[in-house]
Design a protein around this motif. Structure first.
Motif, PDB file in Angstrom:
ATOM      1  N   ILE A   4      36.068 -26.325 -10.318  1.00 28.27           N
ATOM      2  CA  ILE A   4      34.879 -26.147  -9.498  1.00 28.27           C
ATOM      3  C   ILE A   4      33.578 -26.292 -10.271  1.00 28.27           C
ATOM      4  N   CYS A   5      33.390 -25.496 -11.284  1.00 26.50           N
ATOM      5  CA  CYS A   5      32.169 -25.696 -12.079  1.00 26.50           C
ATOM      6  C   CYS A   5      32.557 -25.634 -13.535  1.00 26.50           C
ATOM      7  N   PRO A   6      33.069 -26.741 -14.033  1.00 25.77           N
ATOM      8  CA  PRO A   6      33.692 -26.756 -15.339  1.00 25.77           C
ATOM      9  C   PRO A   6      32.702 -26.848 -16.495  1.00 25.77           C
ATOM     10  N   SER A   7      31.447 -26.599 -16.227  1.00 28.40           N
ATOM     11  CA  SER A   7      30.464 -26.723 -17.290  1.00 28.40           C
ATOM     12  C   SER A   7      30.552 -25.563 -18.267  1.00 28.40           C
ATOM     13  N   HIS A   8      31.275 -24.545 -17.885  1.00 24.45           N
ATOM     14  CA  HIS A   8      31.158 -23.282 -18.599  1.00 24.45           C
ATOM     15  C   HIS A   8      31.446 -23.348 -20.068  1.00 24.45           C
ATOM     16  N   ASP A   9      32.583 -23.880 -20.415  1.00 15.77           N
ATOM     17  CA  ASP A   9      32.925 -23.755 -21.814  1.00 15.77           C
ATOM     18  C   ASP A   9      33.896 -24.815 -22.245  1.00 15.77           C
ATOM     19  N   THR A 176      35.870 -14.452 -12.503  1.00 16.84           N
ATOM     20  CA  THR A 176      35.174 -14.009 -11.296  1.00 16.84           C
ATOM     21  C   THR A 176      34.540 -15.196 -10.554  1.00 16.84           C
ATOM     22  N   ASP A 177      34.040 -16.154 -11.295  1.00 11.85           N
ATOM     23  CA  ASP A 177      33.410 -17.335 -10.685  1.00 11.85           C
ATOM     24  C   ASP A 177      34.431 -18.117  -9.848  1.00 11.85           C
ATOM     25  N   GLY A 178      35.590 -18.391 -10.442  1.00 11.26           N
ATOM     26  CA  GLY A 178      36.633 -19.127  -9.734  1.00 11.26           C
ATOM     27  C   GLY A 178      37.161 -18.355  -8.530  1.00 11.26           C
ATOM     28  N   LEU A 180      35.549 -16.337  -6.618  1.00 12.33           N
ATOM     29  CA  LEU A 180      34.594 -16.455  -5.515  1.00 12.33           C
ATOM     30  C   LEU A 180      34.604 -17.849  -4.895  1.00 12.33           C
ATOM     31  N   HIS A 181      34.579 -18.886  -5.748  1.00 14.55           N
ATOM     32  CA  HIS A 181      34.579 -20.256  -5.238  1.00 14.55           C
ATOM     33  C   HIS A 181      35.768 -20.493  -4.306  1.00 14.55           C
ATOM     34  N   ILE A 182      36.915 -20.016  -4.711  1.00 17.96           N
ATOM     35  CA  ILE A 182      38.161 -20.336  -4.011  1.00 17.96           C
ATOM     36  C   ILE A 182      38.588 -19.256  -3.030  1.00 17.96           C
ATOM     37  N   ASP A 217      25.531 -14.150 -14.782  1.00 19.42           N
ATOM     38  CA  ASP A 217      24.686 -15.275 -15.204  1.00 19.42           C
ATOM     39  C   ASP A 217      23.934 -15.882 -14.014  1.00 19.42           C
ATOM     40  N   HIS A 218      24.571 -15.922 -12.858  1.00 19.81           N
ATOM     41  CA  HIS A 218      23.940 -16.445 -11.648  1.00 19.81           C
ATOM     42  C   HIS A 218      24.633 -15.810 -10.466  1.00 19.81           C
ATOM     43  N   GLY A 219      24.052 -15.983  -9.279  1.00 19.59           N
ATOM     44  CA  GLY A 219      24.679 -15.474  -8.070  1.00 19.59           C
ATOM     45  C   GLY A 219      25.527 -16.561  -7.426  1.00 19.59           C
ATOM     46  N   THR A 414      29.470 -21.327  -3.465  1.00 26.56           N
ATOM     47  CA  THR A 414      29.047 -22.027  -4.681  1.00 26.56           C
ATOM     48  C   THR A 414      27.629 -21.604  -5.051  1.00 26.56           C
ATOM     49  N   HIS A 415      27.108 -22.195  -6.102  1.00 29.40           N
ATOM     50  CA  HIS A 415      25.809 -21.814  -6.671  1.00 29.40           C
ATOM     51  C   HIS A 415      25.178 -23.066  -7.251  1.00 29.40           C
ATOM     52  N   GLY A 416      23.964 -22.949  -7.747  1.00 23.91           N
ATOM     53  CA  GLY A 416      23.302 -24.094  -8.365  1.00 23.91           C
ATOM     54  C   GLY A 416      21.894 -24.315  -7.823  1.00 23.91           C
TER      55      GLY A 416
HETATM   56 ZN   LIG Z   1      30.822 -21.635 -10.610  1.00 25.49          ZN
END
Ligand SMILES: [Zn+2]
Length: 449
Positions: A4-9, A176-178, A180-182, A217-219, A414-416
């Motif tokens: 989903i948002c693989p920018s993390h690490d 936690t991010d994943g 929520l996304h899913i 880090d973000h909502g 999602t977020h951004g």
């Molecule tokens: Zn995300």
């Protein structure tokens, strides 16, 4: 990598050699003397409203009331944590990005593979992390969310309890991010209950003198999101979407790196492509809220959206910062009323500028929190090394990203974008009460001081 948002690490601890891990550990910040030991724990993507809801139901009752931590636009992990920790800006918004010097797309999925080497470290904040999930978890979170979350917590617990008690500890729970996304907010609530239990156990083990600081880090918006037809729209309006701009000229070239399924788009223009015209073209696309870009030859940020156009100007005067919101047509950031009340209170100067602090005091809870400073800085400060020419904020309910990822999932959150749901991260402590809101650029002394 996560889907989903693989920018993390792109730099999983699991592939790092022991020597490397030790060398990096030496770079970590030592606890300042004269204050209690601190466990700093970041929960990726947990919105303020979710944590305050959990707290009102009796969870995390050892903590003081949460503050809204204002996440910078675009609201993404590396952008946010680099700013909150005063670290080096990442190369791009996500691990696939447009390199302005090389004039081509760089990074992407391959960045996730192999050993952790210095060129793969997106930002120096990672040097401060004592715990983050191993790489395999990022693959698994979307098929075995709950199992991955439990394993992530277990590893974090073990790592924390075996860490030297004389030092602060900084952990980052990304599952936690994943979740929520899913899984949406219901899944996350179950996860937070188990985290609440774990933190109670940790408090017993570490002693109540250890301060726990929990933040995100973000909502996240908590609505089902669908893909914006960005590429089709650009193509249909005479733009050529390219992966590099090395050849001298094409027709109107645009690069639009699409990776994680997030509520923003970063567009890069060829020399022949006008930013204003591009932003104007996007106002007609369903799902686009507004675009922001630098004024040609000027010093303003120009905002263009379906509900109008505006200029944001920033001025420094005797050490103080001022902003002006000039409505060229309509009210794209919904600040007309705020500007009017600032005027009525005599807080606008003859040119229409008001103090940054006055804007912040009135807009931290706005539809676009801290809109002027945040949106202006998104294109005028190096939140990333390769800042977009046109930065697009989508409406809640829409995302842009890699088509290969979007075929695989139903996106429940999602977020951004620059809206409140994604911009209101949270910050709370067992030992300190924070003000209602904290800007991310001012968070470091609170987190690490
Ligand atoms: Zn995300």
């Amino acid at each position: 990598m996560s889907i989903i948002c693989p920018s993390h690490d792109p730099t999983p601890l699991v592939t790092a050699g022991e020597g490397e891990v030790e060398a990096r550990a030496r770079l970590r910040v030592v606890r300042p003397q004269g204050r209690p030991r601190r466990l700093l724990l970041c929960l990726d993507g947990v919105p303020f409203e979710v944590i305050s809801g959990a707290k009102s139901r009796g969870m995390f009752d050892d903590f003081e009331e949460p503050a809204r931590l204002l996440s910078p636009f675009p609201t993404l992990t590396n952008v946010a944590l680099a700013e909150m920790l005063g670290a080096t800006p990442p190369a791009g918004y996500e691990s696939l990005y447009f390199d302005r010097e090389a004039k081509e797309l760089r990074g992407g999925v391959r960045k996730y593979i192999g050993r952790r080497t210095p060129d793969k470290i997106p930002s120096s904040y990672m040097d401060e992390l004592d715990y983050q999930e191993p790489l395999a978890f990022e693959f698994l979170i979307y098929v075995a969310t709950d199992a991955v979350w439990r394993a992530d917590m277990r590893r974090f617990r073990e790592r924390f309890l075996s860490a030297p008690p004389s030092r602060d500890f900084f952990g980052f729970l990304k599952a936690t991010d994943g979740l929520l996304h899913i899984g949406g907010p219901e899944r996350l609530t179950v996860a937070l209950q188990s985290l609440d239990r774990l933190l109670r156990e940790i408090r017993e083990a570490a002693g109540s003198e250890t301060e726990i600081v929990l933040f995100s880090d973000h909502g996240m918006n908590l609505v089902e999101n669908r893909r914006v037809n960005l590429l089709t729209h650009l193509g249909g309006n005479g733009y050529e979407v390219v992966t590099n701009m090395r050849r001298p000229r094409g027709k109107r070239r645009v690069s639009a790196p699409g990776f994680g399924l997030c509520g923003y788009a970063a567009l890069y223009c060829g020399d022949e492509t006008g930013r204003a015209e591009l932003a104007e073209t996007l106002t007609g696309l369903e799902g686009v809220d507004f675009s922001v870009y630098r004024e040609e030859g000027g010093r303003a940020a120009l905002v263009a959206g379906a509900s109008g156009r505006a200029r944001i100007e920033r001025r420094e005067r005797v050490g103080e910062t001022f902003y002006r919101y000039e409505q060229l047509d309509g009210d794209p950031l919904g600040l007309n009323e705020t500007a009017r009340s600032l005027g009525a209170e005599g807080r606008l100067d003859v040119n229409g500028f008001a103090r940054d602090a006055d804007w912040l005091a009135r807009t931290w809870g706005h539809t676009y929190p801290d809109a002027l400073a945040n949106v202006y800085a998104s294109i005028y400060t190096p939140r990333v090394q390769h800042t977009a020419d046109v930065l697009v904020s989508l409406r809640d309910g829409y995302y842009y990203g890699a088509t290969s990822f979007s075929r695989m999932v139903r996106l429940l959150a999602t977020h951004g974008n620059a809206l409140r749901s994604s911009s209101h991260a949270f910050l709370m402590s067992t030992h300190r009460a924070f003000p209602t809101h904290v800007r991310s650029a001012e968070a470091r002394p609170v987190l690490r001081g």
